[in-house]
Write a protein that holds these residues in place. Structure first.
Motif, PDB file in Angstrom:
ATOM      1  N   SER A  41      -7.706  20.259  62.317  1.00 20.19           N
ATOM      2  CA  SER A  41      -8.916  20.212  63.147  1.00 20.19           C
ATOM      3  C   SER A  41      -9.230  21.574  63.750  1.00 20.19           C
ATOM      4  O   SER A  41     -10.361  21.816  64.182  1.00 20.19           O
ATOM      5  N   GLN A  67      -9.756  25.625  59.600  1.00 18.56           N
ATOM      6  CA  GLN A  67     -10.655  25.276  58.497  1.00 18.56           C
ATOM      7  C   GLN A  67     -10.054  25.630  57.145  1.00 18.56           C
ATOM      8  O   GLN A  67     -10.176  24.877  56.181  1.00 18.56           O
ATOM      9  N   MET A 118      -7.573  23.049  56.202  1.00 21.87           N
ATOM     10  CA  MET A 118      -8.236  21.806  55.815  1.00 21.87           C
ATOM     11  C   MET A 118      -8.765  21.904  54.387  1.00 21.87           C
ATOM     12  O   MET A 118      -8.573  20.995  53.579  1.00 21.87           O
ATOM     13  N   ASN A 119      -9.392  23.014  54.051  1.00 27.30           N
ATOM     14  CA  ASN A 119      -9.905  23.202  52.694  1.00 27.30           C
ATOM     15  C   ASN A 119      -8.775  23.163  51.670  1.00 27.30           C
ATOM     16  O   ASN A 119      -8.913  22.563  50.604  1.00 27.30           O
ATOM     17  N   VAL A 144      -7.556  19.523  51.159  1.00 28.63           N
ATOM     18  CA  VAL A 144      -8.489  18.741  50.345  1.00 28.63           C
ATOM     19  C   VAL A 144      -8.364  19.154  48.881  1.00 28.63           C
ATOM     20  O   VAL A 144      -8.342  18.308  47.991  1.00 28.63           O
ATOM     21  N   GLU A 145      -8.244  20.449  48.616  1.00 28.87           N
ATOM     22  CA  GLU A 145      -8.082  20.939  47.244  1.00 28.87           C
ATOM     23  C   GLU A 145      -6.813  20.386  46.597  1.00 28.87           C
ATOM     24  O   GLU A 145      -6.826  19.944  45.458  1.00 28.87           O
ATOM     25  N   ALA A 157      -7.453  14.476  49.814  1.00 20.72           N
ATOM     26  CA  ALA A 157      -7.485  13.667  51.035  1.00 20.72           C
ATOM     27  C   ALA A 157      -8.295  14.363  52.121  1.00 20.72           C
ATOM     28  O   ALA A 157      -8.218  15.569  52.286  1.00 20.72           O
ATOM     29  N   MET A 158      -9.056  13.557  52.858  1.00 18.96           N
ATOM     30  CA  MET A 158      -9.797  14.072  54.005  1.00 18.96           C
ATOM     31  C   MET A 158      -9.158  13.627  55.314  1.00 18.96           C
ATOM     32  O   MET A 158      -9.413  14.186  56.354  1.00 18.96           O
ATOM     33  N   GLY A 159      -8.328  12.579  55.261  1.00 18.04           N
ATOM     34  CA  GLY A 159      -7.691  12.051  56.461  1.00 18.04           C
ATOM     35  C   GLY A 159      -6.270  12.555  56.605  1.00 18.04           C
ATOM     36  O   GLY A 159      -5.708  13.158  55.697  1.00 18.04           O
ATOM     37  N   THR A 160      -5.718  12.311  57.756  1.00 14.57           N
ATOM     38  CA  THR A 160      -4.337  12.722  58.017  1.00 14.57           C
ATOM     39  C   THR A 160      -3.555  11.527  58.530  1.00 14.57           C
ATOM     40  O   THR A 160      -4.155  10.559  58.997  1.00 14.57           O
ATOM     41  N   ARG A 170      -0.299  10.089  51.285  1.00 15.77           N
ATOM     42  CA  ARG A 170      -1.446  10.017  52.203  1.00 15.77           C
ATOM     43  C   ARG A 170      -1.180   8.917  53.213  1.00 15.77           C
ATOM     44  O   ARG A 170      -0.907   7.784  52.841  1.00 15.77           O
TER      45      ARG A 170
END
Length: 61
Positions: free
Chosen positions: A19, A22, A25-26, A29-30, A34-37, A48
């Motif tokens: 959070s 950045q 986070m990128n 996702v790569e 996953a977008m969540g934690t 996940r």
């Protein structure tokens, strides 16, 4: 819960707060899609969400 469990098992880990990072986070996702934690990368495996059983198996605990 995950941090407490890993610490109680003397498992070294790196906690990254996506959070506030950045770039991290990128990268997450790569690597994982996953977008969540939470997301755990153990060896070549991606977990996940907090799945104590799976994390324990992958860490041979």
């Amino acid at each position: 819960m995950a941090k407490e469990f890993l610490s109680s098992q003397d498992v070294e880990f790196e906690a990254i707060d996506i959070s506030t990072d950045q770039k991290a986070m990128n990268e997450m996702v790569e690597k994982t899609g996953a977008m969540g934690t939470p997301v755990f990368i153990i060896g070549s495996e991606v977990v996940r969400g907090w799945d104590r059983g799976k994390v324990s198996r992958l860490l041979n605990l």
